[in-house]
Every structure is written in structure tokens, then in C-alpha cells.
Scaffold this motif. Structure first.
Motif, PDB file in Angstrom:
ATOM      1  N   THR A 227       4.911   1.869   2.824  1.00 27.97           N
ATOM      2  CA  THR A 227       5.569   0.573   2.659  1.00 27.97           C
ATOM      3  C   THR A 227       4.806  -0.286   1.655  1.00 27.97           C
ATOM      4  OG1 THR A 227       4.294  -0.574   4.378  1.00 27.97           O
ATOM      5  CG2 THR A 227       6.259   0.665   5.086  1.00 27.97           C
ATOM      6  N   ILE A 228       5.480  -1.302   1.141  1.00 32.58           N
ATOM      7  CA  ILE A 228       4.799  -2.199   0.203  1.00 32.58           C
ATOM      8  C   ILE A 228       3.685  -2.973   0.902  1.00 32.58           C
ATOM      9  CG2 ILE A 228       6.787  -2.423  -1.340  1.00 32.58           C
ATOM     10  CD1 ILE A 228       7.313  -5.207  -0.155  1.00 32.58           C
ATOM     11  N   GLU A 229       3.836  -3.195   2.209  1.00 34.70           N
ATOM     12  CA  GLU A 229       2.775  -3.890   2.947  1.00 34.70           C
ATOM     13  C   GLU A 229       1.513  -3.028   3.013  1.00 34.70           C
ATOM     14  OE1 GLU A 229       6.564  -5.696   3.771  1.00 34.70           O
ATOM     15  OE2 GLU A 229       5.927  -3.602   4.071  1.00 34.70           O
ATOM     16  N   GLU A 230       1.685  -1.733   3.232  1.00 30.84           N
ATOM     17  CA  GLU A 230       0.534  -0.836   3.306  1.00 30.84           C
ATOM     18  C   GLU A 230      -0.168  -0.727   1.951  1.00 30.84           C
ATOM     19  OE1 GLU A 230       2.120   2.077   6.894  1.00 30.84           O
ATOM     20  OE2 GLU A 230       2.792   2.417   4.837  1.00 30.84           O
ATOM     21  N   VAL A 231       0.614  -0.657   0.904  1.00 32.23           N
ATOM     22  CA  VAL A 231       0.023  -0.651  -0.443  1.00 32.23           C
ATOM     23  C   VAL A 231      -0.711  -1.963  -0.682  1.00 32.23           C
ATOM     24  CG1 VAL A 231       0.493  -0.515  -2.923  1.00 32.23           C
ATOM     25  CG2 VAL A 231       1.796   0.900  -1.328  1.00 32.23           C
ATOM     26  N   GLY A 232      -0.102  -3.054  -0.241  1.00 32.21           N
ATOM     27  CA  GLY A 232      -0.697  -4.371  -0.449  1.00 32.21           C
ATOM     28  C   GLY A 232      -2.042  -4.535   0.218  1.00 32.21           C
ATOM     29  N   TYR A 233      -2.148  -4.127   1.469  1.00 33.20           N
ATOM     30  CA  TYR A 233      -3.414  -4.334   2.171  1.00 33.20           C
ATOM     31  C   TYR A 233      -4.512  -3.403   1.686  1.00 33.20           C
ATOM     32  CZ  TYR A 233      -1.957  -8.038   5.230  1.00 33.20           C
ATOM     33  OH  TYR A 233      -1.550  -9.265   5.695  1.00 33.20           O
ATOM     34  N   THR A 234      -4.142  -2.216   1.223  1.00 35.33           N
ATOM     35  CA  THR A 234      -5.154  -1.351   0.609  1.00 35.33           C
ATOM     36  C   THR A 234      -5.688  -1.990  -0.662  1.00 35.33           C
ATOM     37  OG1 THR A 234      -4.115   0.648   1.500  1.00 35.33           O
ATOM     38  CG2 THR A 234      -5.596   0.934  -0.370  1.00 35.33           C
ATOM     39  N   THR A 235      -4.781  -2.506  -1.477  1.00 31.29           N
ATOM     40  CA  THR A 235      -5.179  -3.157  -2.723  1.00 31.29           C
ATOM     41  C   THR A 235      -6.024  -4.390  -2.444  1.00 31.29           C
ATOM     42  OG1 THR A 235      -3.119  -2.371  -3.734  1.00 31.29           O
ATOM     43  CG2 THR A 235      -4.316  -4.108  -4.900  1.00 31.29           C
ATOM     44  N   ALA A 236      -5.606  -5.185  -1.469  1.00 32.03           N
ATOM     45  CA  ALA A 236      -6.360  -6.398  -1.133  1.00 32.03           C
ATOM     46  C   ALA A 236      -7.768  -6.063  -0.656  1.00 32.03           C
ATOM     47  CB  ALA A 236      -5.611  -7.206  -0.077  1.00 32.03           C
TER      48      ALA A 236
END
Length: 261
Positions: A227-236
Motif C-alpha cells: 500500500t502507499i501507506e506502507e511505502v510512506g512509512y518505510t520512506t519516512a
């Protein structure tokens, strides 16, 4: 019970730029929400007036302190964003590049048949604009920082219908390694993030993309798409001080799809 977030796991007091939000399905949107949730103040771009109506409400949700148009093919627009950041903040801690494009006729055809003009445009928008972003960010990252760009598994393996974007993303990942080596002495880390297939507006331009997503979900060890949320938190996380020892790599966020081959 009070939850205490270790200093290494927060972006409080950090200033970040997000390039490439198109709508609320964008990978860049998932990343921006995660950056903001960890406490960062954000600058957000939109492509043009047509895109502004979709991005502006999202920028309001993020409480973005800077909201400016950036078309990386437009003369001076990318530099103007960094000038604005310099004037308002005087510094930058991280920047995300989530921008890619190839003309449809070149994207849908064989690599061997792609036009010179189409290849140059895909390389300029999808790869060289990241290098330009790094150049403009460098003087603002006085205390170090993090630079991010979005890649895909097709940079390293032949993926049906990914076409010319495969060589372009391979060049992008190579650029990440060279930029990491060049900017590392200044404490600037550089990352390629490689999500699994996600149904975004940009991805919809790839022929038979639904079929690609179905195959990825079937083959991934977790049996699903990311999900975009999972990608987001990895990036963050990679933007936090807790990830200071990581640079120059491609980080796969794809439910394990890339290990299957």
C-alpha cells in the motif's frame, strides 16, 4: 500509558519537500502523510493548474507551509521551488522525488523501437530531474539530510510491458549510488525506494497493468500488494536519524515480490 517516541524515530523540527503528488492515490501522498505524521513540516508541489485542484486539498491536510507549481520540464520551476524554500526556511532536511514520464508510444512499444526524443524525455523527467533536485538541495542541507526517489523492480529485471522505463529506472538507481558517494561527506544520504505495483495514475499508463498487479500479488510471499501507506512509512523511517547508517541502496517495499525473481 504515555507513549514516548525515541528521538531517532521522529521528524519533529525537520523540513521536507515532496515532489510528485497527483492525487490521494499517489505514492508521494502516502509518503507525505507519513512524513507529516512523524512531525515534519512540508513543502508540496503540484504539476500545473489542472492538477492544482486535486493537490491543493491534500496540501491543506498536510498543513504544507509552501505550495508551489513545479513542472520539471519547465524552465526554472524546480529551482524556483528551492529558492522559495531557502527564503522561508533557510534549510532543508529531506526531499522526495516521485516523478516519472515516458511518451505513450515509446512506453507501449519495444525498447529497440523507442524514439530518441521519447527516450530523452523519459530520461530527463524520470532521472535527470532527480539529479537536478539533488544539486539544488545540497546547499540547503547544511546539517546533512536525505534524498529519495521512486524506482521499480523493472530496473533490474525484464518486466513485461514496462518497456523503456526499465532502462530509465536502471539509470536512476545508478544515479542514486553515485550521488550517495558524492554527497555522503556532507552527511546527505540518498535512497531509491522500489515499491511493488500500486494502482496510481502514473502506473495506469503501462499496458496491461492490471495483469501485472495480479501476477505480483500471486507471486509475492505475502500474497498481496503493498500500500502507499506502507511505502510512506518505510520512506519516512529512512529520513529519521535512526536510519543515518543507510545510504546508496535500493529499498524494496513490495511484500517480498523482488526476492522471487
Amino acid at each position: 500509558m504515555t507513549t514516548i517516541i525515541p528521538a531517532a524515530a521522529t521528524l519533529e523540527g525537520k523540513k521536507g519537500l515532496v515532489l510528485g503528488i497527483a492525487n490521494d492515490q499517489s505514492i508521494a501522498w502516502g509518503c507525505a502523510r507519513a512524513f507529516r505524521a512523524l512531525g515534519a513540516d512540508l513543502a508540496v508541489s503540484y504539476l500545473n493548474d489542472k492538477a492544482k485542484k486535486f493537490v491543493e486539498p491534500l496540501a491543506h491536510q498536510l498543513e504544507a507551509e509552501i505550495f508551489e507549481p513545479v513542472d520539471v520540464t519547465g524552465e526554472g520551476e524546480l529551482k524556483a521551488m528551492f529558492d522559495k524554500i531557502g527564503e522561508k526556511w533557510g534549510k532543508l532536511d529531506f526531499a522526495l522525488h516521485s516523478i516519472a514520464f515516458a511518451p505513450k508510444e515509446d512506453l507501449h512499444g519495444r525498447v529497440v523501437d523507442c524514439s530518441r526524443e521519447g527516450f530523452q524525455q523519459a530520461m530527463d523527467v524520470s532521472c535527470h530531474s532527480f539529479i537536478r533536485m539533488a544539486r539544488y538541495a545540497e546547499p540547503l542541507m547544511k546539517d546533512g539530510g536525505s534524498l529519495f526517489t521512486m524506482s521499480y523492480f523493472g530496473a533490474n529485471r525484464v518486466i513485461d510491458n514496462y518497456g523503456v522505463m526499465g532502462p530509465v529506472k536502471a539509470a536512476l538507481e545508478a544515479s542514486v549510488r553515485y550521488l550517495a558517494a558524492e554527497l555522503g561527506p556532507k552527511g546527505i544520504r540518498v535512497h531509491a525506494i522500489s515499491p511493488g505495483p500500486i494502482k496510481t495514475r502514473a502506473a495506469s499508463g503501462i499496458a496491461h497493468f492490471d495483469e501485472l498487479m495480479n501476477k505480483a500479488a500471486e507471486r509475492a510471499p505475502e500474497g498481496r500488494l503493498v500500500t502507499i501507506e506502507e511505502v510512506g512509512y518505510t520512506t519516512a523511517f529512512l529520513a529519521t536519524d535512526g536510519a543515518k547508517g543507510i545510504t546508496g541502496d535500493t529499498t524494496y517495499v513490495d511484500c517480498g515480490y523482488s526476492i522471487i525473481g
